[in-house]
Design an enzyme around this catalytic site. Structure first.
Site, mmCIF file in Angstrom:
data_model
loop_
_atom_site.group_PDB
_atom_site.id
_atom_site.type_symbol
_atom_site.label_atom_id
_atom_site.label_comp_id
_atom_site.label_asym_id
_atom_site.label_seq_id
_atom_site.Cartn_x
_atom_site.Cartn_y
_atom_site.Cartn_z
ATOM 1 N N TYR A 78 -5.759 5.549 -7.055
ATOM 2 C CA TYR A 78 -6.007 5.418 -5.623
ATOM 3 C C TYR A 78 -7.406 4.842 -5.436
ATOM 4 C CZ TYR A 78 -6.795 6.733 -0.738
ATOM 5 O OH TYR A 78 -7.074 6.711 0.601
ATOM 6 N N TYR A 104 0.842 -1.201 0.000
ATOM 7 C CA TYR A 104 0.000 0.000 0.000
ATOM 8 C C TYR A 104 0.875 1.247 0.000
ATOM 9 C CZ TYR A 104 -4.337 2.545 1.102
ATOM 10 O OH TYR A 104 -5.444 3.361 1.066
#
Length: 421
Positions: free
Chosen positions: A342, A298
């Protein structure tokens, strides 16, 4: 997965479908429509229909309720629906929830989804706004008076400590992460930054957001949706796509955990919540860092990619910048949230599946074991996904049987010709 003992979840469920909308800065449609489009695309990829689905999982932050998505997609009765807290920390946990439901027999086909207009609608990067009274809002009262109003400013505190502790500069420490992500995004047609790689110099020249974080240390803002289909490994073997087996799944929160403002810990140079996840994943999968072929970590901010590598044991504390710069592990091969989109980490899970299928635009040859992580700085989650070796062995047996049959037919033909001769 328990923090103390190994669980029995591994190998019982698999991701069999992935689907997404385009990734944009202005989708021009509702978040519900984005969710429905991505769910339908994932089901089509899995060779399933809405009627096959009996479970749904999403984020508490998602604005499209499970029953509304089910209705809009044309699904029937649901026996399982669930939501996971803590923003991007929920990404891998949605798959864990789905796998748990499948393994327990609570549901047979579960779809995980996340959809939002994060650029054209609510922009998370804009920081704290008016909220209803809550315990979390009260906790922020300790940091807001000092100007810590945005996610970038919260991460900057830990990033600055990391640089100070290990004697690094922002350019040397964070630049390799940004450059690696954009290099992969540049050859990914689905990425917003397709065909737009950057150099270390570009990174160093980008404007400050919250020192020591520059613009190119921060993930982008995206409109879009991503969905994943989870079912049993046994059923997966009858579906069109090679299954990505959930070999281990875990959630984790550390001591003194807050949402991105855990500044009262003894050490700010690591991510204790990810350490909790790492210990569970290694124990549950029986694997070690050296066994991982691809890492999908991430990357909402570059410093936390470095800390994750260190928490998982890929390198020692302070060594992650060199580890990334030397490309010791294929990392975020879709471009990550810095380069592709995102989507609160859900697109990273999809990339791990593509690597196991052999269909990534930046395919790692022979990739069979992938590590995926969810949001950092918050209570988080992670997955180890692997190729289905049992299916591979079955396919090999089919090939062997076909070969044996061909040899037998050839031998019979030769015998017949000899007899006729």
């Amino acid at each position: 997965m328990s923090v103390r003992t190994r669980d029995s979840l591994g190998g019982r469920a698999a991701i069999v479908g992935i689907g997404a909308t385009e990734f944009s800065k202005d989708s021009g449609r509702s978040e519900l429509r984005l969710a429905v489009e991505s769910v339908r695309a994932a089901l089509a990829d899995a060779g399933l229909t809405p009627a096959d689905v009996d479970g749904l999982v999403t984020f508490t932050m998602d604005t499209s309720p499970e029953i509304t998505v089910a209705q809009a997609c044309g699904m029937g009765e649901l026996s399982f629906f669930s939501r996971v807290h803590y923003g991007g920390g929920a990404a891998c946990a949605t798959v864990q929830q789905a796998a748990l439901a499948v393994a327990a027999g609570v549901a047979e086909v579960v779809v995980c989804y996340r959809a939002f207009n994060e650029r054209s609608g609510r922009r998370f990067g804009s920081g704290v706004r008016h909220r209803e009274p809550s315990a979390e809002g009260t906790a922020l009262g300790w940091t807001l008076p000092f100007g810590l109003l945005t996610p970038a400013s919260w991460v900057a505190m830990a990033a600055q400590r990391y640089l100070y502790t290990y004697g690094l500069t922002p350019e040397d420490a964070f630049g390799p992460v940004a450059v690696t992500a954009r290099r992969h995004a540049a050859v990914n047609p689905a990425a917003y930054f397709h065909d737009r790689p950057i150099t270390r110099a570009d990174h160093a020249a980008s404007r400050w957001i919250a020192e020591p974080l520059r613009l190119l240390d921060c993930c982008q803002e995206t409109d879009g949706g991503q969905a994943l289909v989870v079912t049993s490994v046994e059923r997966a073997r009858d579906l069109p796509q090679p299954p990505a087996v959930v070999t281990a799944a875990a959630q984790g929160a550390g001591r003194a955990q807050e949402q991105m403002t855990s500044f009262y810990r003894d050490d700010l140079t690591g991510l204790p919540e990810m350490s909790v996840v790492a210990r569970q994943l290694w124990r549950g999968s029986g694997l070690a860092p050296a066994d991982i072929d691809v890492g999908i970590l991430y990357d909402h901010f570059t410093p936390f990619v470095l800390m994750q590598l260190e928490e998982f044991g890929f390198c020692a504390p302070g060594e992650a910048p060199a580890f990334v710069a030397e490309d010791r592990l294929p990392l975020n091969t879709h471009g990550g949230q810095l380069g592709e989109a995102y989507l609160h980490g859900m697109n990273g899970v999809a990339e791990a599946v593509r690597q196991l299928r052999g269909t990534s635009v930046n395919q790692v040859p022979g990739a069979a074991r992938t590590l995926v992580t969810a949001g950092t700085g918050v209570p988080t989650s992670g997955l180890v996904l692997t190729a289905d070796r049992a299916a591979d062995r079955a396919a090999d047996r089919d090939v062997d049987r076909d070969a044996d049959g061909a040899l037998a037919r050839a031998a019979d033909g030769a015998t017949e010709r000899a007899t006729e001769g």
